[in-house]
Design a protein around this motif. Structure first.
Motif, mmCIF file in Angstrom:
data_model
loop_
_atom_site.group_PDB
_atom_site.id
_atom_site.type_symbol
_atom_site.label_atom_id
_atom_site.label_comp_id
_atom_site.label_asym_id
_atom_site.label_seq_id
_atom_site.Cartn_x
_atom_site.Cartn_y
_atom_site.Cartn_z
ATOM 1 N N THR A 1 -91.076 92.864 11.637
ATOM 2 C CA THR A 1 -91.729 92.888 12.576
ATOM 3 C C THR A 1 -91.752 91.546 13.605
ATOM 4 O O THR A 1 -91.590 90.823 14.042
ATOM 5 N N LEU A 2 -92.347 90.224 12.294
ATOM 6 C CA LEU A 2 -92.246 89.181 12.837
ATOM 7 C C LEU A 2 -91.588 87.912 13.031
ATOM 8 O O LEU A 2 -91.548 87.297 13.837
ATOM 9 N N ARG A 3 -91.034 88.407 12.328
ATOM 10 C CA ARG A 3 -89.230 88.068 12.369
ATOM 11 C C ARG A 3 -88.755 88.203 13.771
ATOM 12 O O ARG A 3 -87.884 86.985 14.823
ATOM 13 N N THR A 4 -88.042 89.699 14.476
ATOM 14 C CA THR A 4 -87.654 90.290 15.153
ATOM 15 C C THR A 4 -88.623 89.353 16.547
ATOM 16 O O THR A 4 -88.416 89.377 17.053
ATOM 17 N N ALA A 5 -89.980 89.279 15.942
ATOM 18 C CA ALA A 5 -90.441 88.918 17.414
ATOM 19 C C ALA A 5 -89.589 87.548 17.343
ATOM 20 O O ALA A 5 -90.571 86.377 18.548
ATOM 21 N N GLY A 6 -89.838 86.690 16.767
ATOM 22 C CA GLY A 6 -89.432 85.366 17.114
ATOM 23 C C GLY A 6 -90.346 84.189 15.786
ATOM 24 O O GLY A 6 -89.620 83.204 16.048
ATOM 25 N N VAL A 7 -90.831 84.744 14.961
ATOM 26 C CA VAL A 7 -91.864 84.030 13.989
ATOM 27 C C VAL A 7 -90.034 83.740 13.075
ATOM 28 O O VAL A 7 -90.003 84.732 12.627
ATOM 29 N N PRO A 8 -90.167 81.777 12.348
ATOM 30 C CA PRO A 8 -89.535 81.890 11.434
ATOM 31 C C PRO A 8 -89.572 82.181 10.258
ATOM 32 O O PRO A 8 -89.673 82.159 9.279
ATOM 33 N N HIS B 1 -91.788 94.406 21.169
ATOM 34 C CA HIS B 1 -91.919 93.022 20.475
ATOM 35 C C HIS B 1 -93.827 93.246 20.427
ATOM 36 O O HIS B 1 -93.991 92.941 19.495
ATOM 37 N N VAL B 2 -93.511 93.225 22.306
ATOM 38 C CA VAL B 2 -95.762 93.449 21.721
ATOM 39 C C VAL B 2 -96.266 94.778 21.545
ATOM 40 O O VAL B 2 -97.317 94.586 20.619
ATOM 41 N N VAL B 3 -95.675 95.436 20.824
ATOM 42 C CA VAL B 3 -96.274 96.506 20.877
ATOM 43 C C VAL B 3 -95.633 96.930 18.959
ATOM 44 O O VAL B 3 -97.381 97.317 18.410
ATOM 45 N N ALA B 4 -94.748 96.316 18.857
ATOM 46 C CA ALA B 4 -94.864 96.396 17.106
ATOM 47 C C ALA B 4 -95.482 95.787 16.810
ATOM 48 O O ALA B 4 -96.456 95.549 16.137
#
Length: 216
Positions: free
Chosen positions: A142-149, A61-64
């Motif tokens: 990318t943001l969604r899979t990282a946890g952004v709603p 997630h950090v790299v993405a």
């Protein structure tokens, strides 16, 4: 004379093998991958508290997320987009250890495609200029899979930057495609190795024939 010809033949064969073999039988040298930054903090619309992603627990997630602000391949805009067209904003802070180093504003739902804003004022006090860029079409996912709603969307395929036009439906994805491509590349490599072996063999046969004629 015969000994001299044999020495020349040995030197020629050795030189040919030294030049060709590293390009065929040995795997291509690859640079050691760089370690990702320590992490990123994400704040913005719908997040009650900062979303803290660290390389030791969420390396992918950090790299993405950092890839979204990697300006290689991004198109810079000469004018600022209209504020009404930007949509929700998410601020990404890149950390080195516990120290903030860089900050960017991401707009995944902007009209015409995602946008990235680089503020002139950066946490590490480095000198830079404020700039707007067309974001990557994968920003929202990318943001969604990282946890952004954010609502789930399909990624577009229009070169990786901007709004794009064509959508890839999920049922059209082929999970075996990457495997097939890997086998094709392996087969090409094997054929190349065989071709080089044949060239070396023919070269050795020609040199041996030349030496034999000279010794008669």
């Amino acid at each position: 004379m015969v000994r001299r010809m044999r020495r020349l033949a040995a030197v020629a064969v050795g030189g040919l093998a030294a030049l060709l073999l590293p390009f065929t039988f040995a795997e291509p040298a690859k640079a050691a991958p760089k370690a990702p930054p320590a992490g990123v903090d994400i704040t913005g619309h719908g997040l009650a508290e900062p979303l803290k992603l660290r390389a030791d627990s969420h390396p992918a997630h950090v790299v993405a997320v950092i890839e979204q602000v990697n300006f290689r391949g991004l198109v810079r805009q000469s004018t600022k987009p209209k504020t009404a067209d930007l949509g929700p904003k998410y601020t990404v802070v890149v950390l080195a250890g516990d120290v903030p180093k860089q900050t960017y504003d991401l707009y995944p739902k902007a009209v015409g495609g995602p946008r990235v804003f680089r503020p002139a004022k950066q946490p590490d006090a480095r000198k830079t200029t404020a700039a707007w860029f067309l974001g990557r079409v994968s920003m929202s996912e990318t943001l969604r899979t990282a946890g952004v709603p954010l609502e789930r969307t399909h990624e577009t395929v229009s070169g990786g930057v901007g709004g794009g036009e064509r959508i890839i439906p999920e049922d059209s994805l082929n999970p075996a495609q990457d495997i097939n491509e890997a086998f094709v590349e392996l087969r090409r490599l094997l054929l190349l190795n065989v071709a080089v072996v044949l060239v070396i063999t023919i070269g050795l046969a020609g040199i041996a024939l030349l030496i034999r004629r000279r010794t008669r």
